[in-house]
Enzyme design. Structure first.
Site, short mmCIF file in Angstrom:
data_model
loop_
_atom_site.label_atom_id
_atom_site.label_comp_id
_atom_site.label_asym_id
_atom_site.label_seq_id
_atom_site.Cartn_x
_atom_site.Cartn_y
_atom_site.Cartn_z
N THR A 6 -53.34 39.70 48.49
CA THR A 6 -51.93 39.82 48.16
C THR A 6 -51.82 39.44 46.71
OG1 THR A 6 -51.37 39.20 50.39
CG2 THR A 6 -49.63 39.05 48.76
N ASP A 49 -45.17 37.20 34.13
CA ASP A 49 -45.59 35.86 33.71
C ASP A 49 -45.09 34.86 34.77
OD1 ASP A 49 -46.25 34.44 30.69
OD2 ASP A 49 -45.47 33.20 32.31
N SER A 50 -45.95 33.93 35.14
CA SER A 50 -45.55 33.06 36.26
C SER A 50 -44.43 32.10 35.87
CB SER A 50 -46.74 32.31 36.84
OG SER A 50 -47.08 31.20 36.07
N THR A 81 -51.19 30.75 35.85
CA THR A 81 -51.48 29.33 36.07
C THR A 81 -50.25 28.43 35.88
OG1 THR A 81 -52.19 29.19 33.77
CG2 THR A 81 -53.92 29.50 35.44
N ASP A 82 -49.29 28.88 35.06
CA ASP A 82 -48.22 27.96 34.68
C ASP A 82 -47.43 27.41 35.86
OD1 ASP A 82 -48.95 28.31 32.08
OD2 ASP A 82 -47.24 29.57 31.51
N GLN A 260 -44.81 9.09 36.79
CA GLN A 260 -45.48 9.78 35.68
C GLN A 260 -46.98 9.51 35.70
OE1 GLN A 260 -43.28 8.77 32.03
NE2 GLN A 260 -41.40 8.95 33.21
N1 ASP Z 1 -48.20 32.15 31.13
C1 ASP Z 1 -49.24 32.65 32.02
C2 ASP Z 1 -48.71 32.59 33.43
O1 ASP Z 1 -48.62 31.54 34.00
C3 ASP Z 1 -50.50 31.87 31.89
C4 ASP Z 1 -51.57 32.43 32.79
O2 ASP Z 1 -51.70 33.65 32.91
O3 ASP Z 1 -52.25 31.67 33.45
O4 ASP Z 1 -48.41 33.62 34.00
#
Ligand code: ASP
Length: 328
Positions: A6, A49-50, A81-82, A260
């Site tokens: 997916t 973009d995430s 990853t973000d 934190q």
């Molecule tokens: N800004 C990107 C995202 O999170 C960084 C990445 O591709 O990991 O979509």
């Protein structure tokens, strides 16, 4: 083994997004080995973009997994990853009693780039998705982590993620080691889609003026996550946050304290400063990450637990392995 890819997003250089129907061929062209590991179906749910992920994207992913649950042995979601840890936490709460692995992965360098980590992350994720690990997990670098325990701690290193309070579920070196402290599926699968946005997060710092936070009482939020210091502390003498917390509680809003400090847990009984916050009505988030606490509150509010007492109680229960509850 059948693995349902997916695929949420494909890491590409900025401003070069693939059209949805190009995604499958792009992946299989760059990583043809995947088809040796499993029979793969690729679906592009969305490609963005995430940082642009919203609640409805979580819901679309959760529905996609739920609809195809019996068609595959495992699912791999390619995700930026973000915001990956937020999506992983959300899916872990929405896909209750998940019987199969749902593994999120991504990369620091795009799939087509030299020295990309996307290839190995994807290959290892697909391989791990053929194992019996019934969890929403994140694979990155060399480790598989419980998704709702994971934090992103680097935007440059290939080992971008960490799980400060729970050991990895699997490790990949020359061999693949799957450890046995993953969850066991108990009870029937349930999709719980409803999520509420009525959550706000605030980071405490020395010098924070409580009057800057007064506006929160007038917002329609039902829970405020206060990312505090150490074991869960803020000032309680000069510029004390105690009246603010009391006021929010009286207004029917819950204040949840996270820390934190990534390692360890919030303990509001150890120091005077923690006790004062607890007496004001704040609830500690134990060893949950701030990210998991935020998403769990959104999930619980979506399920209709919206009084501070019930919300606080449910927050401290273990829903999907996100919190350690045997500390007494
Ligand atoms: N800004 C990107 C995202 O999170 C960084 C990445 O591709 O990991 O979509």
């Amino acid at each position: 083994m059948h693995t349902g890819g997916t695929f949420g997003m494909v890491p590409m250089p900025p401003n070069q997004l693939l059209a949805p129907d190009e995604v499958a061929s792009h992946i299989l062209t760059h990583v043809p080995e995947l088809e040796k590991l499993a029979h793969i179906t690729v679906q592009c749910v969305f490609n963005l973009d995430s940082a642009d992920i919203q609640i409805d994207h979580w819901q679309r992913l959760a529905r996609m997994v739920a609809e195809h649950l019996d068609d595959y042995d495992g699912f791999v979601i390619i995700h930026g990853t973000d915001s990956m840890v937020y999506t992983a936490a959300a899916l872990s709460f929405m896909l209750r009693n998940l019987p199969r692995p749902v593994i999120l992965t991504g990369s620091q360098r795009p799939l087509a780039a030299i020295r990309t980590d996307a290839r190995t992350n994807l290959i290892n994720s697909v391989e791990l998705a053929t194992h019996s690990i019934p969890e929403v997990a994140i694979f990155f670098g060399t480790r598989l982590y419980r998704g709702n325990r994971t934090v992103k701690n680097s935007s440059i290193h290939y080992d971008a993620f960490q799980s400060p309070n729970y050991p990895p579920l699997a490790e990949v070196g020359i061999d693949v080691h799957v450890f046995d402290h993953h969850r066991r599926c108990q009870g029937g699968f349930q999709l719980r889609e409803a999520i509420s946005p009525a959550v706000l997060a605030v980071r405490y710092f020395p010098g924070l003026l409580p009057e800057y936070l007064e506006y929160v009482a007038g917002l329609p939020v039902k829970a405020v996550v206060l990312e505090a210091l150490g074991l869960g502390h803020t000032a309680v003498k000069s510029q004390s946050l105690v009246p603010w917390i009391k006021g929010l509680r009286e207004a029917g809003k819950l204040v949840v304290i996270t820390s934190q400090s990534r390692h360890g847990r919030v303990d509001l009984s150890r120091y005077e400063n923690g006790l004062r916050l607890r007496q004001a009505g704040a609830v500690g988030a134990g060893d949950m990450t701030t990210e998991a606490a935020i998403v769990k509150l959104m999930h619980l509010l979506g399920q209709g637990y919206d009084t501070p007492e019930i919300l606080g109680r449910r927050l401290r229960e273990d829903l999907a392995g996100e919190i350690t509850t045997d500390h007494g």
